[in-house]
Design a protein around this motif. Sequence first.
Motif, short mmCIF file in Angstrom:
data_model
loop_
_atom_site.label_atom_id
_atom_site.label_comp_id
_atom_site.label_asym_id
_atom_site.label_seq_id
_atom_site.Cartn_x
_atom_site.Cartn_y
_atom_site.Cartn_z
N ALA A 27 -4.53 -1.16 6.43
CA ALA A 27 -3.90 -1.63 5.19
C ALA A 27 -2.40 -1.40 5.16
N SER A 52 1.40 -1.60 6.71
CA SER A 52 2.23 -2.33 7.67
C SER A 52 3.69 -2.20 7.28
N GLY A 110 7.06 -3.30 6.01
CA GLY A 110 7.56 -4.33 5.11
C GLY A 110 9.02 -4.61 5.40
N GLU A 163 4.37 -0.81 3.61
CA GLU A 163 3.66 -1.33 2.45
C GLU A 163 2.16 -1.17 2.66
N ASN A 186 -1.46 -2.96 1.72
CA ASN A 186 -2.15 -4.15 1.22
C ASN A 186 -3.30 -3.67 0.34
N ASP A 239 -5.70 -5.20 -0.94
CA ASP A 239 -6.98 -5.82 -0.60
C ASP A 239 -7.70 -5.09 0.52
N CYS A 282 -6.93 -1.57 1.13
CA CYS A 282 -6.90 -0.13 0.84
C CYS A 282 -8.16 0.29 0.07
#
Length: 82
Positions: A23, A25, A27, A32, A34, A36, A38
């Motif tokens: 999750a 990455s 940024g 950051e 994500n 969706d 996490c």
Amino acid sequence: MALMITDECINCDVCEPECPNGAISQGAETYEINPDLCTECVGHYDEPQCQQVCPVDCITFNPDHKESKEALLQKYKILTSK
């Protein structure tokens, strides 16, 4: 509730490899998370691993993505079934 990385992030690179769901990455300016992907490590660990390794404590709960432990566990099951 998904987690988020605040502006205090120093881009130390320790959180990204700790995330079992991928999750986290890089940024535009800082790492950051994500929401969706996490699950706060529910299903993998007792505590969010990114928070455990962060040297500046810049990983907090994201108030825009409130989820119960049951919802996080359901998300974990969906993510790991793929």
